[in-house]
Each structure stands twice: as structure tokens, then as C-alpha cells.
Design an enzyme around this catalytic site. Structure first.
Site, short mmCIF file in Angstrom:
data_model
loop_
_atom_site.label_atom_id
_atom_site.label_comp_id
_atom_site.label_asym_id
_atom_site.label_seq_id
_atom_site.Cartn_x
_atom_site.Cartn_y
_atom_site.Cartn_z
N HIS A 64 13.38 6.11 -37.51
CA HIS A 64 12.56 4.92 -37.32
C HIS A 64 12.79 3.99 -38.52
O HIS A 64 12.74 4.44 -39.67
CB HIS A 64 11.08 5.29 -37.21
CG HIS A 64 10.22 4.11 -36.93
ND1 HIS A 64 10.20 3.47 -35.70
CD2 HIS A 64 9.38 3.40 -37.73
CE1 HIS A 64 9.38 2.43 -35.76
NE2 HIS A 64 8.86 2.37 -36.97
N SER A 120 12.77 6.25 -41.91
CA SER A 120 12.20 7.60 -41.91
C SER A 120 12.83 8.40 -40.79
O SER A 120 13.12 7.86 -39.72
CB SER A 120 10.69 7.55 -41.65
OG SER A 120 10.03 6.66 -42.52
N ASN A 147 13.68 11.91 -34.69
CA ASN A 147 13.83 10.48 -34.41
C ASN A 147 14.07 9.74 -35.73
O ASN A 147 13.54 10.14 -36.76
CB ASN A 147 12.55 9.93 -33.77
CG ASN A 147 12.63 8.44 -33.48
OD1 ASN A 147 13.65 7.96 -32.98
ND2 ASN A 147 11.58 7.71 -33.78
N ASP A 196 6.10 7.45 -33.04
CA ASP A 196 6.53 7.32 -34.44
C ASP A 196 5.62 8.09 -35.38
O ASP A 196 5.20 7.59 -36.44
CB ASP A 196 6.63 5.85 -34.84
CG ASP A 196 7.63 5.10 -33.98
OD1 ASP A 196 8.61 5.73 -33.53
OD2 ASP A 196 7.43 3.90 -33.75
#
Ligand code: GAR
Length: 191
Positions: A109, A136, A107, A145
Site C-alpha cells: 500500500h 507499507s 499487500n 489496508d
């Protein structure tokens, strides 16, 4: 073996475009699917123009989060991805879904995690008076997250920054960082 990458989006898909464009030549992976949870998301047309298969699994058509995730999982499996990249995918995923793809899902973020998990990251960095902000890339785990960080990029926060100006500055870094990290992540998966 060339790895297959599915990219999940909810909006304009600028990170998705950078990821797709990066997967050429000696890159260990190729895109196999761009999937949106929002019908008509701007990124779908961009993926189409890049010659990548697209799909929509619209969360609003499902009564529960679990039913949505079951359909999402089924559609993903059709495309047999080795890696899933969340790129501006704005749905929280349950532990049940994440466990099926753990170790294979990244992911991006827009903050320097562990700071500012969740939403409104740019405004929160401004409000806190931070001089550094950024983005990140992390492996997705059941916690929001969270998960092992594969890369971060920083930008300076300027006195006069609005959240929008700062978001655009961070986005420039996102576009460089995500392709770099995906290449490393895919190479590591190949072993
Ligand atoms: C990016 O800034 C990404 O970091 C953020 O959404 C934007 C998507 O832009 N992701 C999150 O906030 C995830 N919680 P894009 O659709 O142009 O790539």
C-alpha cells in the site's frame, strides 16, 4: 520445500516484475501465477515475457463481488499457491475471500499505514503537509489496508512535489521493499 507465489495485479505490474525477478537462487519461493482482474493489463505481457503463467479473471464479467471472488479463488487454487501477493491489485476483497487465504496473503500500500488507507494516498500526504511519506507491506485481513505490517519504507516529501512526482519516488522504495519482505515472509512460512 519451495513455496509457490501467486501475484495479483490490475495494471502495469512494476512491483510484480520486481517480485518475480527476486525469486531465484536461494530464495525460498518461486512465482506460480500472475493474475489480473483487468483483461489486457500491462503486467500480463511482462509476466509472460518473464516466463510466468498468467490468467485473467475479469471482475466486470461477474454480476456480484462474491461471484467474482468465487471464480478468482477457483483459478488461484488451480495454481496451488502457498502465498498470494497483491501488487497493485485494485479490488476490495470481502472477508469471506480473505479468510480463505489469511496469514498467506500480503499487500503493498502506497502510504505509511495506518495513515491514508484507501485511494489518493500521495495527494493526501501532500495536502496534510507531511514531511515523510512512503509505503507499507502488510498481511491482508478483512479490514481494508489493515493487518500486521511486515515492512515500511519512507521518502521525504519535497515542497514542490506533485502527487505524480511523489508516487514515483515512493515506487522506487516499493520495488526494494516488497522483494525484501516477501523473502522474509516466505522464510517464516517455511518455518
Ligand atoms: C503501487 O504504487 C502500489 O503501491 C499501488 O498501486 C501501484 C501499482 O503499481 N497499490 C495500491 O494503491 C493498492 N491500494 P504497479 O502496478 O506498477 O506495481
Amino acid at each position: 520445500m519451495t513455496l509457490r507465489v501467486a501475484i495479483l495485479i490490475s495494471g502495469g505490474g512494476s512491483n510484480m516484475v520486481k517480485l518475480v525477478e527476486s525469486m531465484s537462487g536461494d530464495h525460498p519461493a518461486r512465482p506460480c501465477l500472475v493474475l489480473s482482474n483487468i483483461a489486457g493489463a500491462g503486467g500480463l505481457d511482462k509476466a509472460d515475457a518473464l516466463g510466468v503463467e498468467t490468467a485473467t479473471v475479469a471482475h466486470k464479467n461477474f454480476a456480484t463481488r462474491e461471484a467474482f471472488e468465487e471464480a478468482l479463488h477457483a483459478r488461484l487454487e488451480q495454481s496451488r499457491p502457498d502465498i498470494i501477493c497483491l501488487a497493485g491489485f485494485m479490488r476490495i476483497l470481502t472477508a469471506g475471500f480473505v479468510s480463505k487465504w489469511e496469514g498467506r496473503m500480503l499487500n503493498i500500500h502506497p502510504s505509511l499505514l495506518p495513515k491514508y488507507q484507501g485511494l489518493n494516498t500521495h495527494q493526501r500526504a501532500i495536502d496534510a503537509g507531511d514531511s515523510l511519506h512512503g509505503c507499507s507491506i502488510h498481511e491482508v485481513t478483512a479490514l481494508l489496508d489493515d493487518g500486521p505490517i511486515w515492512g515500511q519504507a519512507t521518502v521525504r516529501v519535497q515542497k514542490e512535489d506533485t502527487a505524480e512526482v511523489l508516487a514515483n519516488r515512493v515506487l522506487v522504495q516499493e520495488h526494494k521493499l516488497y522483494p525484501e519482505v516477501l523473502r522474509k515472509f516466505a522464510a517464516a512460512q517455511q518455518g
